[in-house]
Scaffold this active site. Structure first.
Site, PDB file in Angstrom:
ATOM      1  N   LYS A 235       0.846  -1.209   0.000  1.00  0.00           N
ATOM      2  CA  LYS A 235       0.000   0.000   0.000  1.00  0.00           C
ATOM      3  C   LYS A 235       0.878   1.255   0.000  1.00  0.00           C
ATOM      4  CE  LYS A 235      -3.699  -2.384   2.526  1.00  0.00           C
ATOM      5  NZ  LYS A 235      -4.236  -2.655   3.887  1.00  0.00           N
TER       6      LYS A 235
ATOM      7  N   GLN B 187      -3.968  -1.344  10.279  1.00  0.00           N
ATOM      8  CA  GLN B 187      -3.972  -2.678   9.672  1.00  0.00           C
ATOM      9  C   GLN B 187      -4.498  -3.697  10.687  1.00  0.00           C
ATOM     10  OE1 GLN B 187      -3.270  -3.301   6.413  1.00  0.00           O
ATOM     11  NE2 GLN B 187      -3.763  -5.455   6.706  1.00  0.00           N
TER      12      GLN B 187
ATOM     13  N   ASP C  89     -10.796   3.085   5.289  1.00  0.00           N
ATOM     14  CA  ASP C  89     -11.226   1.681   5.267  1.00  0.00           C
ATOM     15  C   ASP C  89     -12.755   1.561   5.231  1.00  0.00           C
ATOM     16  OD1 ASP C  89      -9.333  -0.397   5.169  1.00  0.00           O
ATOM     17  OD2 ASP C  89      -8.686  -0.010   7.226  1.00  0.00           O
TER      18      ASP C  89
HETATM   19  N1  GUN Z   1      -6.714  -6.674   7.175  1.00  0.00           N
HETATM   20  C1  GUN Z   1      -7.265  -7.454   6.220  1.00  0.00           C
HETATM   21  N2  GUN Z   1      -8.024  -6.716   5.389  1.00  0.00           N
HETATM   22  C2  GUN Z   1      -7.951  -5.438   5.819  1.00  0.00           C
HETATM   23  C3  GUN Z   1      -8.512  -4.223   5.365  1.00  0.00           C
HETATM   24  O1  GUN Z   1      -9.249  -4.140   4.388  1.00  0.00           O
HETATM   25  N3  GUN Z   1      -8.186  -3.122   6.088  1.00  0.00           N
HETATM   26  C4  GUN Z   1      -7.392  -3.169   7.177  1.00  0.00           C
HETATM   27  N4  GUN Z   1      -7.145  -2.038   7.814  1.00  0.00           N
HETATM   28  N5  GUN Z   1      -6.849  -4.276   7.619  1.00  0.00           N
HETATM   29  C5  GUN Z   1      -7.134  -5.412   6.946  1.00  0.00           C
END
Ligand code: GUN
Length: 293
Positions: free
Chosen positions: A54, A98, A121
């Site tokens: 990312k 995350q 998110d």
């Molecule tokens: N862990 C697995 N998928 C995601 C997501 O879409 N966002 C976040 N912040 N953590 C994750």
């Protein structure tokens, strides 16, 4: 018959190019550079890989990004203090914590502490509620990626029966809410099948479109699909593989070989939904930067 492969990498590239163009305009017109903060608590290897890719996407688009890497024993209070600081930071338009978080931290408390206007998110109850009643909001990235894959591949969900397998707050429920809306690119009849359903195949065999988001490797095979259906595989599972130098390989929630013999179109793993999630995160960050100005 062999299914058409829906190329998520290519479609994600298109979206990133669009985001790049709009980002350049926002910078030249308003002097705003989208800024995204990642918070990573602990050493989960998959989480580290996700955050790194990312961050790379941010660099390619000219976004400002910071990664706050915290030890696994970080207290909930220290994490909240960091979020409050980022909420107040004018260079930061998006905050991504995350998941998963270590067990001593209550994830819901953390997600609710993020300013909902920076919640790229789309997990904050304010954004979840607005999505359900069809108001403008930041939407979860993976579900948005699923909808974009369908629409940009020419599979308009309008009037179609979509069976979502999995009821998570991250994928299943939001993808249902997006596809239900009475608007272009949605307007589908949606069923959610889940672990309480007993015979999952009873539902998937009635689907025009299957969205597999169960989190179990290769749980859906060709015998569970209707001939000619469209299959979107959200799963990313590591399974042991001695022949790979990494010691594992990635598979989806769908058993690709048998499914691709029955489906009309299918997403691969990797290279399907995964790259779309990152592209939609970039789009959300741009949206947050544009509306926080
Ligand atoms: N862990 C697995 N998928 C995601 C997501 O879409 N966002 C976040 N912040 N953590 C994750």
């Amino acid at each position: 018959m062999s299914a058409l492969i829906i190329d998520g990498k290519r479609i994600a590239g298109e979206i990133r190019a669009e985001v790049k163009q709009a980002t350049d305009l926002l910078r030249s017109d308003a002097g705003i550079v989208p800024g995204l903060a990642f918070i990573l608590v602990g050493e989960d290897p998959a989480s580290r890989v996700y955050v790194r890719s990312k961050g790379k996407a941010c660099d390619e688009l000219g976004f400002h990004s910071v990664t706050e890497q915290l030890p696994a024993e970080t207290s909930q209070q220290d994490l909240l203090t960091l979020i409050h600081r980022l909420n107040a930071d004018p260079r930061i338009h998006g905050i991504l914590v995350q998941l998963p978080l270590p067990p001593h931290i209550d994830a819901q408390t953390i997600l609710e502490a993020i300013d909902y206007r920076k919640d790229v998110d789309g997990f904050h109850p304010q954004n979840v509620g607005r999505l359900v009643i069809g108001l403008p909001c930041l939407k979860p990235c993976t579900p948005s990626g699923v909808v974009e894959l369908l629409v940009r591949s020419g599979y308009d969900p309008s009037g179609k029966h979509v069976v979502v397998v999995g009821r998570s707050n991250i994928v299943g429920k939001p993808v249902m809410n997006m596809l239900l809306q009475k608007q272009a690119g949605a307007n589908a009849v949606v069923t959610i099948a889940h672990t309480g359903a007993g015979d999952i195949a009873h539902y998937t065999r009635q689907a025009d479109i299957v969205v597999a988001a169960i989190g179990k490797p290769e749980a859906i095979d060709g015998s569970m699909l209707r001939e000619g259906s469209i299959v979107i595989d959200v799963g990313i599972n590591r399974i042991p593989d001695e022949s790979s130098s990494r010691g594992y390989r990635l598979v989806g929630d769908v058993e690709f070989n048998s499914a691709s013999k029955r489906a009309a179109a299918i997403t691969p793993v990797p290279g399907g939904v995964g790259p779309m999630t990152i592209a939609m995160l970039m789009k959300n960050t741009l949206q947050a930067a544009s509306s926080l100005r």
